[in-house]
Design an enzyme around this catalytic site. Structure first.
Site, PDB file in Angstrom:
ATOM      1  N   ARG A  23       0.800  -1.247   0.000  1.00 53.12           N
ATOM      2  CA  ARG A  23       0.000   0.000   0.000  1.00 53.12           C
ATOM      3  C   ARG A  23       0.827   1.290   0.000  1.00 53.12           C
ATOM      4  O   ARG A  23       1.911   1.335   0.590  1.00 53.12           O
ATOM      5  CB  ARG A  23      -0.903   0.001   1.238  1.00 53.12           C
ATOM      6  CG  ARG A  23      -1.982  -1.057   1.152  1.00 53.12           C
ATOM      7  CD  ARG A  23      -2.786  -1.177   2.437  1.00 53.12           C
ATOM      8  NE  ARG A  23      -3.859  -2.161   2.244  1.00 53.12           N
ATOM      9  CZ  ARG A  23      -3.677  -3.492   2.311  1.00 53.12           C
ATOM     10  NH1 ARG A  23      -2.484  -3.988   2.588  1.00 53.12           N
ATOM     11  NH2 ARG A  23      -4.697  -4.308   2.097  1.00 53.12           N
ATOM     12  N   HIS A  75      -0.889  -2.549  -4.530  1.00 54.05           N
ATOM     13  CA  HIS A  75      -0.292  -3.403  -5.561  1.00 54.05           C
ATOM     14  C   HIS A  75      -0.252  -2.782  -6.961  1.00 54.05           C
ATOM     15  O   HIS A  75      -0.569  -3.437  -7.962  1.00 54.05           O
ATOM     16  CB  HIS A  75      -1.023  -4.743  -5.622  1.00 54.05           C
ATOM     17  CG  HIS A  75      -0.885  -5.562  -4.367  1.00 54.05           C
ATOM     18  ND1 HIS A  75       0.226  -5.519  -3.551  1.00 54.05           N
ATOM     19  CD2 HIS A  75      -1.724  -6.470  -3.793  1.00 54.05           C
ATOM     20  CE1 HIS A  75       0.063  -6.353  -2.530  1.00 54.05           C
ATOM     21  NE2 HIS A  75      -1.115  -6.935  -2.640  1.00 54.05           N
ATOM     22  N   HIS A 115       3.033 -12.557  -5.858  1.00 55.54           N
ATOM     23  CA  HIS A 115       1.898 -12.721  -4.943  1.00 55.54           C
ATOM     24  C   HIS A 115       1.336 -14.148  -4.973  1.00 55.54           C
ATOM     25  O   HIS A 115       0.109 -14.333  -5.011  1.00 55.54           O
ATOM     26  CB  HIS A 115       0.814 -11.703  -5.293  1.00 55.54           C
ATOM     27  CG  HIS A 115      -0.034 -11.284  -4.131  1.00 55.54           C
ATOM     28  ND1 HIS A 115      -0.687 -12.190  -3.323  1.00 55.54           N
ATOM     29  CD2 HIS A 115      -0.310 -10.065  -3.627  1.00 55.54           C
ATOM     30  CE1 HIS A 115      -1.354 -11.537  -2.402  1.00 55.54           C
ATOM     31  NE2 HIS A 115      -1.136 -10.241  -2.556  1.00 55.54           N
ATOM     32  N   ASP A 120      -1.593  -9.785   8.422  1.00 55.47           N
ATOM     33  CA  ASP A 120      -1.489  -9.077   7.141  1.00 55.47           C
ATOM     34  C   ASP A 120      -0.504  -7.935   7.385  1.00 55.47           C
ATOM     35  O   ASP A 120      -0.863  -6.758   7.302  1.00 55.47           O
ATOM     36  CB  ASP A 120      -2.866  -8.558   6.706  1.00 55.47           C
ATOM     37  CG  ASP A 120      -2.876  -8.128   5.248  1.00 55.47           C
ATOM     38  OD1 ASP A 120      -1.790  -8.113   4.629  1.00 55.47           O
ATOM     39  OD2 ASP A 120      -3.961  -7.789   4.740  1.00 55.47           O
ATOM     40  N   GLU A 167       5.209 -12.375   0.796  1.00 57.18           N
ATOM     41  CA  GLU A 167       5.621 -11.479  -0.296  1.00 57.18           C
ATOM     42  C   GLU A 167       6.865 -10.713   0.142  1.00 57.18           C
ATOM     43  O   GLU A 167       6.789  -9.879   1.038  1.00 57.18           O
ATOM     44  CB  GLU A 167       4.492 -10.496  -0.603  1.00 57.18           C
ATOM     45  CG  GLU A 167       3.184 -11.153  -0.987  1.00 57.18           C
ATOM     46  CD  GLU A 167       1.992 -10.324  -0.533  1.00 57.18           C
ATOM     47  OE1 GLU A 167       1.810  -9.205  -1.017  1.00 57.18           O
ATOM     48  OE2 GLU A 167       1.238 -10.801   0.335  1.00 57.18           O
TER      49      GLU A 167
HETATM   50  C1  BGC Z   1      -2.216  -7.453   1.270  1.00 59.56           C
HETATM   51  C2  BGC Z   1      -3.593  -7.845   1.709  1.00 59.56           C
HETATM   52  C3  BGC Z   1      -4.423  -8.061   0.489  1.00 59.56           C
HETATM   53  C4  BGC Z   1      -3.768  -9.138  -0.338  1.00 59.56           C
HETATM   54  C5  BGC Z   1      -4.514  -9.396  -1.615  1.00 59.56           C
HETATM   55  C6  BGC Z   1      -1.646  -8.569   0.486  1.00 59.56           C
HETATM   56  O1  BGC Z   1      -0.373  -8.224   0.057  1.00 59.56           O
HETATM   57  O2  BGC Z   1      -1.406  -7.101   2.356  1.00 59.56           O
HETATM   58  O3  BGC Z   1      -4.175  -6.865   2.530  1.00 59.56           O
HETATM   59  O4  BGC Z   1      -5.719  -8.425   0.812  1.00 59.56           O
HETATM   60  O5  BGC Z   1      -2.457  -8.773  -0.647  1.00 59.56           O
HETATM   61  O6  BGC Z   1      -4.749  -8.244  -2.259  1.00 59.56           O
END
Ligand code: BGC
Length: 385
Positions: free
Chosen positions: A115, A140, A211, A283, A349
């Site tokens: 983010r 992302h 991802h 998360d 990730e």
């Molecule tokens: C984020 C999550 C998100 C997920 C899928 C992760 O990298 O931290 O908050 O829901 O990706 O988008």
């Protein structure tokens, strides 16, 4: 005479070694239906060719990758009984990724992984506005980030796939023409290695990752809370309610975020803890303990006692996002009609910290013209009996 005898001994020893090594790994037929996958992925999207590419090693490890988003579509490893097991979530065809995916399954993420607060940042006196695609924040790389772009296939053989992508100046609001190269390599040591490179013609920010959603019990199985996880991190980023790091990283000691010694993912995932509440589980950005700043150190180890499959993660990156699949809720139907329920996968990730462009104390994600962005992550697979 002696020389001849010696040569004969060397020759028979070579035959013995060859016999021994070929008897230890018996080549198994693939569980991936390459003809069906090719039919489901070979298409033209926005005038560019999309296909699916396979990597395979002598230990029956197989990877299928599409150049649509550079996504790992399947990753098959033998479990403790030798049974081939696909351990990543995904879809059966390209159309599904285009129509249904909001989860970034298996994708290359860029230009900025995770983010950026309020979908905006300043660089060299200019303000750049991004799409707010996650509440008030950018996530992302935006809706048409690298996960939804067709990458060029530069090279493919049984062991590696090289992809490249030119992200144009202004794409998704970011400055500079960014040339990106990603090399996926599958080694005989059961490593899936991902090398990232990038360069720009104008100062920009870059944070690339993959991802993949893993379930070491096999994709489509119910939960990953029974997996054992170690993360080599003494600190993590506590976050606000929109998942933006709230200042400097804090110690994991004495919190549910302490994975320095392996424990079950589920052990403290429902603890009454404000950070667990903010993430709806895990998360969070874990700050890795490093030997030196860019060293390819071990970041994490995951183990499933059901299949015996182990995964070690190594990275040159300073941090890793551990996401416990909290937003999966059973509405996405994946490969083989499997329903992807709550916490039925986890992501690790490798990355720089979220929101670095707005937080000057974090390691910088700025890439200047003339400099090269370089990063390597390795996922290594094995079994523990
Ligand atoms: C984020 C999550 C998100 C997920 C899928 C992760 O990298 O931290 O908050 O829901 O990706 O988008």
């Amino acid at each position: 005479m002696k020389k001849l005898q010696l040569m004969a001994i060397v020759a028979s020893a070579t035959i013995l070694i060859q016999c021994t090594s070929s008897s230890t790994t018996v080549e198994q037929p693939s569980i991936l239906d390459s003809t069906a996958l090719q039919a489901a992925y070979t298409q033209t999207v926005n005038g560019k060719n999309v296909g699916i590419y396979f990597l395979k090693n002598a230990n029956n490890v197989e990877v299928a990758i599409t150049n649509y988003g550079g996504r790992v579509v399947a990753l098959v490893v033998p479990d403790k009984t030798g049974t081939p097991t696909d351990i990543v979530l995904g879809y059966d065809s390209l159309a599904h990724y285009q129509n249904r995916n909001e989860a970034y399954f298996g994708a290359l993420i860029g230009r900025y992984g995770n983010r950026i607060a309020k979908a905006s940042f300043n660089l060299n006196g200019n303000t750049y506005q991004l799409a707010a695609n996650n509440g008030p924040n950018s996530l992302h790389g935006g809706p048409m980030g690298f996960h939804n772009q067709v990458w060029d296939v530069v090279n493919h053989d049984d062991h590696s796939l090289t992809l490249s992508y030119l992200s144009k100046d202004g794409e998704e609001g970011y400055p500079g023409n960014l040339t990106v190269k990603v090399i996926y390599t599958l080694t005989e040591a059961n490593e899936l290695k991902i090398d990232y490179e990038a360069s720009t013609d104008k100062a920009t920010v870059v944070n690339l990752t993959n991802h993949a959603y893993f379930n070491l019990n096999g994709q489509g199985n119910e939960t990953i809370t029974d997996h054992e996880l170690m993360i080599n991190a003494s600190k993590y980023s506590a976050v606000d309610s929109t998942l933006i790091p709230a200042g400097a990283p804090v110690a994991v000691a004495g919190t549910p975020f302490d994975f320095t010694t392996a424990k079950l993912i589920g052990k403290e995932i429902n603890t009454d803890d404000i950070q667990i509440k903010n993430g709806l589980g895990y998360d969070h950005n874990f700050v890795l303990n490093k030997t030196t700043s860019n060293a390819l150190d071990k970041a994490a180890t995951v183990f499933s006692s059901v299949t015996g499959i182990t995964m070690d993660v190594f990275t040159t990156e300073p941090a890793i996002q551990f996401y416990s699949g909290n937003f999966l809720d059973g509405t996405l139907i994946g490969k083989g009609n499997k329903k992807y329920g709550h916490r039925s996968a986890f992501c690790l990730e490798t990355q720089h910290y979220p929101d670095s462009p707005n937080q000057p104390d974090f390691p910088s994600t700025v890439l200047e013209p003339g400099k090269k962005y370089q990063s390597t992550t390795i996922y290594t697979f094995g079994v523990r009996k």
